[in-house]
Design a protein around this motif. Structure first.
Motif, PDB file in Angstrom:
ATOM      1  N   THR B  32      75.611  47.597  10.243  1.00  0.00           N
ATOM      2  CA  THR B  32      75.306  46.235  10.672  1.00  0.00           C
ATOM      3  C   THR B  32      75.547  45.236   9.543  1.00  0.00           C
ATOM      4  N   PHE B  33      75.856  44.036   9.964  1.00  0.00           N
ATOM      5  CA  PHE B  33      76.047  42.912   9.046  1.00  0.00           C
ATOM      6  C   PHE B  33      75.059  41.815   9.426  1.00  0.00           C
ATOM      7  N   GLU B  34      74.475  41.212   8.427  1.00  0.00           N
ATOM      8  CA  GLU B  34      73.604  40.067   8.680  1.00  0.00           C
ATOM      9  C   GLU B  34      74.481  38.816   8.736  1.00  0.00           C
ATOM     10  N   VAL B  35      74.150  37.928   9.642  1.00  0.00           N
ATOM     11  CA  VAL B  35      74.993  36.762   9.871  1.00  0.00           C
ATOM     12  C   VAL B  35      74.286  35.489   9.419  1.00  0.00           C
ATOM     13  N   PHE B  36      75.009  34.686   8.672  1.00  0.00           N
ATOM     14  CA  PHE B  36      74.494  33.405   8.191  1.00  0.00           C
ATOM     15  C   PHE B  36      75.414  32.304   8.694  1.00  0.00           C
ATOM     16  N   GLN B  37      74.813  31.282   9.226  1.00  0.00           N
ATOM     17  CA  GLN B  37      75.604  30.257   9.876  1.00  0.00           C
ATOM     18  C   GLN B  37      75.294  28.904   9.259  1.00  0.00           C
ATOM     19  N   GLN B  38      76.338  28.129   9.008  1.00  0.00           N
ATOM     20  CA  GLN B  38      76.146  26.763   8.524  1.00  0.00           C
ATOM     21  C   GLN B  38      76.481  25.810   9.666  1.00  0.00           C
ATOM     22  N   ILE B  39      75.500  25.036  10.073  1.00  0.00           N
ATOM     23  CA  ILE B  39      75.654  24.158  11.229  1.00  0.00           C
ATOM     24  C   ILE B  39      76.559  22.980  10.881  1.00  0.00           C
ATOM     25  N   LYS B  40      76.444  22.538   9.639  1.00  0.00           N
ATOM     26  CA  LYS B  40      77.082  21.282   9.279  1.00  0.00           C
ATOM     27  C   LYS B  40      77.301  21.311   7.778  1.00  0.00           C
ATOM     28  N   GLY B  42      77.056  20.446   4.041  1.00  0.00           N
ATOM     29  CA  GLY B  42      75.932  19.833   3.328  1.00  0.00           C
ATOM     30  C   GLY B  42      74.623  20.549   3.571  1.00  0.00           C
ATOM     31  N   MET B  43      74.602  21.365   4.637  1.00  0.00           N
ATOM     32  CA  MET B  43      73.372  22.106   4.924  1.00  0.00           C
ATOM     33  C   MET B  43      73.471  23.530   4.367  1.00  0.00           C
ATOM     34  N   HIS B  44      72.322  24.161   4.195  1.00  0.00           N
ATOM     35  CA  HIS B  44      72.320  25.560   3.801  1.00  0.00           C
ATOM     36  C   HIS B  44      72.778  26.438   4.954  1.00  0.00           C
ATOM     37  N   GLN B  72      77.052  23.624  17.274  1.00  0.00           N
ATOM     38  CA  GLN B  72      77.896  23.323  16.129  1.00  0.00           C
ATOM     39  C   GLN B  72      77.883  24.441  15.108  1.00  0.00           C
ATOM     40  N   CYS B  73      78.985  24.626  14.440  1.00  0.00           N
ATOM     41  CA  CYS B  73      79.050  25.554  13.312  1.00  0.00           C
ATOM     42  C   CYS B  73      80.286  25.203  12.504  1.00  0.00           C
ATOM     43  N   VAL B  74      80.171  25.234  11.185  1.00  0.00           N
ATOM     44  CA  VAL B  74      81.365  24.994  10.374  1.00  0.00           C
ATOM     45  C   VAL B  74      81.710  26.173   9.471  1.00  0.00           C
ATOM     46  N   ASN B  75      80.765  27.101   9.311  1.00  0.00           N
ATOM     47  CA  ASN B  75      81.037  28.200   8.393  1.00  0.00           C
ATOM     48  C   ASN B  75      80.121  29.374   8.700  1.00  0.00           C
ATOM     49  N   ILE B  76      80.662  30.568   8.483  1.00  0.00           N
ATOM     50  CA  ILE B  76      79.861  31.779   8.721  1.00  0.00           C
ATOM     51  C   ILE B  76      79.980  32.721   7.528  1.00  0.00           C
ATOM     52  N   TRP B  77      78.905  33.313   7.135  1.00  0.00           N
ATOM     53  CA  TRP B  77      78.930  34.410   6.167  1.00  0.00           C
ATOM     54  C   TRP B  77      78.468  35.664   6.890  1.00  0.00           C
ATOM     55  N   VAL B  78      79.085  36.783   6.578  1.00  0.00           N
ATOM     56  CA  VAL B  78      78.543  38.066   7.024  1.00  0.00           C
ATOM     57  C   VAL B  78      78.315  38.940   5.804  1.00  0.00           C
ATOM     58  N   VAL B  79      77.187  39.597   5.761  1.00  0.00           N
ATOM     59  CA  VAL B  79      76.805  40.402   4.606  1.00  0.00           C
ATOM     60  C   VAL B  79      76.300  41.739   5.122  1.00  0.00           C
ATOM     61  N   LYS B  80      76.787  42.828   4.552  1.00  0.00           N
ATOM     62  CA  LYS B  80      76.295  44.143   4.982  1.00  0.00           C
ATOM     63  C   LYS B  80      74.778  44.182   4.864  1.00  0.00           C
ATOM     64  N   SER B  81      74.122  44.621   5.906  1.00  0.00           N
ATOM     65  CA  SER B  81      72.656  44.720   5.849  1.00  0.00           C
ATOM     66  C   SER B  81      72.231  45.564   4.649  1.00  0.00           C
ATOM     67  N   SER B  82      73.030  46.592   4.375  1.00  0.00           N
ATOM     68  CA  SER B  82      72.649  47.515   3.293  1.00  0.00           C
ATOM     69  C   SER B  82      72.778  46.865   1.915  1.00  0.00           C
ATOM     70  N   ASP B  83      73.469  45.736   1.847  1.00  0.00           N
ATOM     71  CA  ASP B  83      73.625  45.064   0.554  1.00  0.00           C
ATOM     72  C   ASP B  83      72.543  44.027   0.287  1.00  0.00           C
ATOM     73  N   VAL B  84      71.686  43.812   1.263  1.00  0.00           N
ATOM     74  CA  VAL B  84      70.653  42.801   1.063  1.00  0.00           C
ATOM     75  C   VAL B  84      69.463  43.442   0.352  1.00  0.00           C
ATOM     76  N   PHE B  85      69.118  42.874  -0.776  1.00  0.00           N
ATOM     77  CA  PHE B  85      67.903  43.331  -1.453  1.00  0.00           C
ATOM     78  C   PHE B  85      66.783  42.413  -1.002  1.00  0.00           C
ATOM     79  N   ALA B  86      65.795  42.974  -0.367  1.00  0.00           N
ATOM     80  CA  ALA B  86      64.714  42.143   0.167  1.00  0.00           C
ATOM     81  C   ALA B  86      63.391  42.530  -0.475  1.00  0.00           C
ATOM     82  N   THR B  87      62.531  41.560  -0.649  1.00  0.00           N
ATOM     83  CA  THR B  87      61.197  41.879  -1.167  1.00  0.00           C
ATOM     84  C   THR B  87      60.378  42.528  -0.051  1.00  0.00           C
ATOM     85  N   GLU B  88      59.349  43.230  -0.451  1.00  0.00           N
ATOM     86  CA  GLU B  88      58.465  43.863   0.541  1.00  0.00           C
ATOM     87  C   GLU B  88      57.374  42.874   0.939  1.00  0.00           C
TER      88      GLU B  88
END
Ligand code: FE2
Ligand code: FE2
Ligand code: FE2
Lengths: 256, 124, 329
Positions: B32-40, B42-44, B72-88
């Protein structure tokens, strides 16, 4: 706009074939909705089918403005011999590799066609061509990425993709069947012509397929599947149209 | 036996309803890949969900239609779920005192009183 | 689209939490009581995890199977407007399945395993989808009223305690408003159209009314189990409450169109404010849910074939070094 009367006639012929291709292929591809090989691809493929149907609607709308019937009547009230689509789009969806390869061949041609039309002297068409550029770009990205990844992934995927290629290639060449008014279109700066389109297409698709480990047959050894542009179709089209229009024809004067 | 469906698509696909389902020997499931979307601009980018995909390119194809087919969407990032280091969440207490760090809080810097007092003293 | 989770009322209450660490359990319950959400890697009672997987999974199955009755008419939708909208609507349902499977995956069950359980009949989905969409008008009734029922349920569940499920439902509810509008528009066109169209929609409504009344499930037996699940905000409203909400919102709109519902006892009691109706045939409900409905075999066979047809695609691109891990969502 300095388009002659003959020019308008030629434009209508061209619009019909473009729109009919889009409608029939969009319709076919929409059949995968809910039945795709993986949920996400199901969604992506369905979106592209919707885009295609939307594109055909835009074309039929231009035709309406040129004096033809309204889009619903054009799309839902003709029989197969009045359609101008190529044979490639008429076939049932088959296995996924068939649909994918057809999508690749068709949309690569479509992308080039609309790139050419974006500079057409026929402004309504040029406008639509510029407007749908982004949608078609996604379609060709989708097609290329899949071809690239499936072409040589495994022995099975290579076999399937090659078989699909062999089946669809002669049909795909039917996209470029010359029309009756090609010269007028070229003279008046409306559209450069099917021959030019086919040359560009072949140059574009060949390296992509080869890079994916697939063999492209020599074009001289192939008989293109012609006839569709002049109303002569495969046996698949008429039943498809009957199905598509089943509800509409219950009462064509009703509002659905 | 044959399924006689109201759905012409089903009839065309000639399903044998008697056929037993054979599960794949191994789950044929992509990563799986986590998906990040930029609406516009200037936004995160914002995390919107995940897709199953065999490669980043296909993950992008999927993410675009699953998460950006409307709106709306102007940009997408996809990141392997396994590459995300998350805090507990268990360690969420590491964030607890952050709001109380008064030395970082602009509103705790109130110098007007002091300036006023200083001015008063100067006058006398 | 989904009715409501089926909860086994026979489970003994002490079984629910007897093996749980009482301190952790108290913290967990306090968090939920405070209106806070539970996230995937949080500690949670085994029974909470189990019920959520089951419920979200059933919900996801209902979306993907739910795409089939309406999908029946994809190739026949009359006119461009309906054709495009129906494809988009069915596509949304597939999208809902994707979102819901992802949410369920965060609890530790891989998606393909859930799909296997669906196809093998081990796992259930909403009963309504075991009925056929016989005419075009059936799709109109489904898109309006089944989706309306689903929205009642989904809105309730979107206030639940599990973060990934709530997030998925927020997204889903936003899309459902298109389904509802599309469905209503479609029914209105038929109901106000030619006599033939009107007849089509009346017949479809008559056919679909019993499954619609079944949609939220039989009255809940109040047990310690259901109470616990309500306290944990897994189950958010009783089946009867949701049915009442639905009837209250939609029966007047149906009658407004001059359409007839096939239940002579259906009326709102002005004193209690509650709707009265003929008790649905729960024997039929049980029979259909256990596999003996008009379309159960077809639905599962279609899903099985889709899964099998897609297998070569999935397997061709399965890579050994990119291991599946639970998504974050
Ligand atoms: Fe396309
Ligand atoms: Fe849904
Ligand atoms: Fe829906």
């Amino acid at each position: 706009m300095n388009i002659s009367e003959k020019g308008f006639f030629a434009i209508k012929e061209m619009l019909y074939k473009i729109a009919d291709d889009q409608l029939i292929l969009g319709h076919r591809n929409s059949e995968w909705t809910g039945l795709g090989p993986v949920l996400e691809e199901d969604i992506a493929f369905s979106s592209m089918a919707q885009d295609k149907i939307g594109h055909s609607l835009a074309m039929y709308e231009i035709l309406s403005q040129m004096g033809e019937s309204d889009p619903d009547t054009i799309a839902f009230m003709r029989n197969d011999d009045q359609f101008h689509c190529c044979h490639l789009v008429e076939y049932p969806i088959g296995e996924y590799e068939f649909s994918l390869m057809r999508h690749f061949f068709f949309d690569m041609a479509e992308a080039i066609r609309f790139e050419m039309l974006a500079n057409s002297t026929f402004e309504p068409l040029a406008m639509v061509a510029r407007k749908i550029k982004g949608e078609i770009k996604y379609h060709t990205m989708h097609a290329q990425i899949w071809i690239n990844q499936l072409g040589a992934a495994t022995e099975e995927s290579n076999l399937r993709m090659q078989k699909a290629l062999n089946e669809t290639f002669p049909l795909a060449l039917g996209i470029f069947e010359p029309g009756t008014h090609e010269e007028i279109l070229a003279e008046e700066g409306i559209f450069e012509g099917e021959k030019a389109l086919q040359d560009k297409w072949l140059q574009l698709v060949t390296p992509i397929l080869e890079k994916a480990g697939l063999q492209v047959p020599s074009i001289s050894s192939i008989t293109p599947s012609y006839g569709g542009r002049f109303g002569s179709h495969t046996p698949h089209l008429q039943p498809m149209l009957e199905e598509m229009t089943e509800v509409f024809r219950i009462d064509p004067s009703a509002e659905w | 036996m044959k399924i006689n469906s109201i759905d012409p698509r089903v009839n065309r696909s000639k399903i044998d309803p008697e056929k037993k389902f054979e599960e794949a020997k191994e789950l044929d499931q992509w990563q799986t890949f986590e998906v990040f979307q930029q609406i516009k601009r200037g936004m995160h980018h914002q995390h919107v969900g995940c897709v199953h995909a065999p490669s980043p390119e296909i993950a992008f194809l999927f993410a675009k239609e699953q998460y950006a087919r409307r709106g709306q969407c102007v940009n997408i990032w996809v990141v392997k779920s396994s590459d995300v280091f998350a805090t507990e969440y268990e360690d969420a207490d590491i964030f607890d005192s952050a709001p109380e760090k008064f030395h970082r809080d602009p509103s705790t810097y109130k110098v007007m009183d002091r300036i006023q007092a200083f001015k008063e003293r100067q006058k006398s | 689209m989904y009715g409501n989770a089926y909860i086994d009322p026979s489970l003994a209450p002490n079984k629910l939490t007897q093996d749980e660490d009482p301190i952790k359990l108290a913290e967990f319950e306090a968090r939920i009581a405070a209106g806070d959400k539970i996230e995937p890697k949080d500690w949670m009672p085994t029974e909470y995890r189990k019920q959520l997987i089951r419920m979200i999974e059933q919900h996801a199955h209902s979306e993907i199977i739910g795409s089939l009755p309406e999908g029946t008419w994809i190739t026949r939708a009359p006119g461009f407007r309906r054709k495009l909208a129906l494809i988009a609507k069915v596509q949304d349902e597939v999208g809902h399945a994707q979102l819901l499977y992802s949410a369920a995956e965060t609890l530790g069950k891989p998606r393909e395993e859930m799909i296997n359980d669906l196809i093998s009949g081990k796992s259930k989905y909403s009963n309504v989808f075991n009925y056929p969409a016989i005419t075009w008008a059936d799709t109109a009734v489904i898109a309006w009223l089944i989706d309306a029922g689903a929205i009642v349920n989904q809105l309730a569940n979107s206030k639940g305690s599990y973060g990934p499920y709530v997030r998925a439902l927020d997204r889903i509810c936003a899309e459902e408003s298109f389904h509802l509008k599309y469905g209503h528009d479609n029914v209105v066109y038929l109901a106000t159209g030619t006599p033939k169209q009107r007849q089509m929609v009346q017949e479809a409504l008559t056919r679909w009314w019993p499954p619609i009344m079944h949609f939220f499930g039989p009255s809940d037996k109040i047990s310690v189990h259901t109470e616990t699940l309500m306290k944990w905000k897994v189950k958010m409203a009783s089946n009867d409450d949701m049915r009442q909400t639905f009837l209250n919102m939609y029966v007047p709109k149906i009658w407004d169109l001059g359409l007839v519902l096939p239940d002579p006892n259906l009326k709102k009691n002005t004193e209690t404010g509650l709707w009265e109706y003929t008790e649905p045939d729960w024997e039929e409900f049980k029979r259909v849910i256990n596999g003996d409905g008009p379309c159960n075999a077809e639905r599962l066979a279609v899903r099985r074939q889709a899964e099998e047809k897609g297998r070569w695609v999935r397997q061709a691109l399965l890579s050994k070094d990119s291991r599946y891990v639970t998504p974050l969502v």
